[in-house]
Motif scaffolding. Structure first.
Motif, short mmCIF file in Angstrom:
data_model
loop_
_atom_site.label_atom_id
_atom_site.label_comp_id
_atom_site.label_asym_id
_atom_site.label_seq_id
_atom_site.Cartn_x
_atom_site.Cartn_y
_atom_site.Cartn_z
N PHE A 26 -28.16 15.03 11.00
CA PHE A 26 -26.94 14.64 12.14
C PHE A 26 -28.11 14.01 13.31
O PHE A 26 -29.06 13.89 13.19
N ASN A 27 -27.46 14.00 14.37
CA ASN A 27 -27.90 13.22 15.46
C ASN A 27 -28.56 14.71 16.48
O ASN A 27 -28.65 13.41 17.43
N SER A 28 -28.10 15.33 16.06
CA SER A 28 -27.92 17.04 16.60
C SER A 28 -28.02 17.98 16.18
O SER A 28 -26.83 18.09 15.18
N ALA A 29 -29.01 19.58 16.34
CA ALA A 29 -27.89 20.12 15.77
C ALA A 29 -27.14 20.30 16.27
O ALA A 29 -26.02 21.75 15.46
N ARG A 30 -26.69 20.64 17.23
CA ARG A 30 -25.14 20.91 18.07
C ARG A 30 -24.44 19.69 17.09
O ARG A 30 -22.54 20.80 16.53
N SER A 31 -24.30 18.74 17.14
CA SER A 31 -23.28 18.21 16.16
C SER A 31 -23.59 18.55 14.48
O SER A 31 -22.49 18.77 13.88
N ALA A 32 -24.67 19.03 13.97
CA ALA A 32 -24.73 20.54 13.06
C ALA A 32 -23.64 21.05 12.96
O ALA A 32 -22.92 21.62 11.83
N PRO A 159 -20.00 8.95 10.39
CA PRO A 159 -21.03 6.83 10.89
C PRO A 159 -22.61 7.46 11.51
O PRO A 159 -23.17 8.54 11.84
N GLN A 160 -23.24 6.18 10.99
CA GLN A 160 -24.82 6.75 10.91
C GLN A 160 -24.77 6.61 13.00
O GLN A 160 -24.67 5.30 13.91
N SER A 161 -26.25 7.35 13.33
CA SER A 161 -25.67 6.87 14.92
C SER A 161 -27.08 6.51 15.05
O SER A 161 -27.96 6.08 14.34
N GLN A 162 -28.00 5.50 15.96
CA GLN A 162 -28.67 4.68 16.69
C GLN A 162 -29.28 5.10 17.94
O GLN A 162 -28.50 6.01 18.40
N SER A 163 -30.74 4.86 18.13
CA SER A 163 -31.49 6.28 18.18
C SER A 163 -32.16 4.63 19.42
O SER A 163 -33.01 5.17 19.99
N MET A 164 -32.31 3.44 19.28
CA MET A 164 -33.40 2.71 20.23
C MET A 164 -33.15 2.95 21.85
O MET A 164 -34.26 2.91 21.83
N THR A 165 -32.24 2.81 21.84
CA THR A 165 -32.13 3.43 23.70
C THR A 165 -32.67 4.39 23.84
O THR A 165 -33.15 5.36 24.62
N HIS A 166 -33.25 5.24 22.90
CA HIS A 166 -33.36 6.75 23.46
C HIS A 166 -35.35 7.93 23.37
O HIS A 166 -35.28 8.06 23.38
N PHE A 167 -35.52 5.69 23.07
CA PHE A 167 -37.48 6.01 22.53
C PHE A 167 -38.50 5.91 23.95
O PHE A 167 -38.98 6.34 24.17
N ASN A 187 -32.20 11.87 31.10
CA ASN A 187 -30.79 11.23 30.64
C ASN A 187 -30.51 11.01 29.38
O ASN A 187 -29.08 11.10 28.63
N VAL A 188 -31.57 10.97 28.23
CA VAL A 188 -30.95 11.29 26.66
C VAL A 188 -30.75 12.46 26.41
O VAL A 188 -30.17 12.94 25.60
N GLU A 189 -31.16 13.71 26.93
CA GLU A 189 -30.70 15.27 26.95
C GLU A 189 -28.49 15.03 27.27
O GLU A 189 -28.78 15.17 25.93
N THR A 190 -28.48 13.88 28.20
CA THR A 190 -27.20 14.00 28.93
C THR A 190 -26.41 13.53 28.31
O THR A 190 -25.39 14.21 27.58
N ALA A 191 -27.13 12.41 27.24
CA ALA A 191 -26.53 11.71 26.10
C ALA A 191 -25.97 12.35 24.53
O ALA A 191 -25.05 12.28 24.31
N LEU A 192 -27.31 13.19 24.97
CA LEU A 192 -27.11 13.87 23.41
C LEU A 192 -25.54 15.18 23.98
O LEU A 192 -24.87 15.43 22.48
N ASP A 193 -25.38 15.51 25.25
CA ASP A 193 -24.26 16.61 24.72
C ASP A 193 -22.93 15.97 25.44
O ASP A 193 -21.92 16.69 24.61
N ARG A 194 -22.77 14.66 25.13
CA ARG A 194 -21.41 13.75 25.11
C ARG A 194 -21.72 13.22 23.70
O ARG A 194 -20.45 12.35 23.64
N ALA A 195 -22.92 12.70 22.80
CA ALA A 195 -22.21 11.84 21.91
C ALA A 195 -21.26 12.94 20.32
O ALA A 195 -21.57 14.07 20.21
N PRO A 196 -20.39 11.55 19.60
CA PRO A 196 -20.04 12.21 19.18
C PRO A 196 -20.65 12.91 17.47
O PRO A 196 -21.59 12.04 17.77
#
Length: 326
Positions: A26-32, A159-167, A187-196
């Protein structure tokens, strides 16, 4: 679309292996966790008070009720709640140091109604039939990603997540001071909070598959053992593992919040960065005394694979010196 042949090179990564090849990515453990709760039709999730706010937030986001339980200073449940139909219990493998408790007490008692949160225990192998969550970015240099081991069969198409802007923060730290890129990390941490809920990105998966996990594990084991030798007599938290363990950190519990804050600030002045775990627990009116003590008095000292015995000796020396002065 056929695979491209030729053209410019992508970032070149060693071909390694995944530590949990059968796990869902998954894109994060919280999504899992969200996907797991929905897949199992969960009505209520029992959680510890001492936990990151992201976990109850994830449960609430998918319509799952939350009940709370207390832990003691061994980070074990004060009482084992009785689960009703549609209920699960999630236990955090605190700092990756509670494998024995999980295998000997919780897993036999709750069986398939137990969810182990191994976000702090990347090297703790999932027990057969026990749903287990992982968050590799807490251990290695990836910006996102999560695994769910022992998931029930079902429709897990995502759906596949995209991480190009997270590195950016990770690459920035290769070339500059971490302070310069901390805002990008947040900023990445905040984006993960909101990510589907989504599947792990190909870029994160490739980085994870390229890592030398045995070397990472060995270094963490050695660093944990050394800090235990150097600081164990000052630690009010007695959960030293019985065998070598590739833990998240060395959890040093001090006597008072004032003392812990003073040590944290003095270490920061020497560019030794100590995270604050779950400060929201302090302000929660229903948090028990032990949980408040852990949130306000515990220093998670870094032991990760970037550091060797020389670093650990410096860290222990500074902590000991500052403690003597408080």
């Amino acid at each position: 679309m056929p695979d491209a042949i030729g053209g410019y090179f992508e970032l070149e990564l060693r071909q390694g292996y995944s530590p949990y090849p059968q796990a869902l990515s998954f894109n994060s453990a919280r999504s899992a966790l969200k996907a797991l709760l929905c897949n199992m039709g969960t009505l209520r999730l029992h959680l510890p008070h001492y936990i990151c706010h992201a976990v109850p937030d994830a449960a609430h986001a998918v319509g799952v009720d939350v009940a709370r339980y207390a832990v003691n200073l061994q980070l074990e449940l004060e009482q084992l709640p009785t689960l009703q139909p549609g209920e699960l219990l999630l236990y955090v493998n605190y700092f990756g140091l509670k494998d024995r408790y999980i295998s000997d007490v919780l897993a036999p008692h709750y069986r398939d109604r137990l969810v182990v949160d191994n976000s702090q225990g990347l090297f703790s192998t999932p027990l057969p039939g026990i749903k287990t969550l992982y968050s590799p970015r807490k251990f290695v240099g990836v910006p996102d990603g999560g695994w769910l081991a022992n998931a029930l069969p079902g429709d897990w198409q995502l759906p596949q997540s995209q991480s190009m802007t997270h590195f950016g923060a990770l690459l920035g730290r290769l070339e500059g001071a971490p302070e310069q890129h901390y805002a990008a990390f947040q900023n990445v941490e905040t984006a993960l909070d909101r990510a589907p809920v989504a599947a792990m990105s190909d870029s994160t998966r490739r980085v994870l598959d390229s890592l030398d996990y045995p070397s990472i594990s060995a270094r963490r084991e050695a660093n944990l053992a050394l800090l235990g030798q150097l600081l164990g007599s000052r630690n009010l938290l007695d959960i030293q593992p019985e065998k070598p363990t590739a833990a998240l950190c060395y959890p040093l519990l001090l006597g008072t919040p004032k003392q812990a804050q003073a040590i944290r600030q003095r270490l920061l002045a020497e560019r030794i960065f100590i995270p604050c775990y779950w400060q929201e627990v302090i302000g929660e009116p229903h948090s028990p005394t032990v949980e408040r003590q852990l949130a306000s008095c515990l220093l998670p000292l870094p032991i990760d694979q970037r550091y060797d015995a020389t670093h650990m000796e410096r860290l222990a020396d500074r902590v000991s010196t500052f403690l003597a002065a408080t």
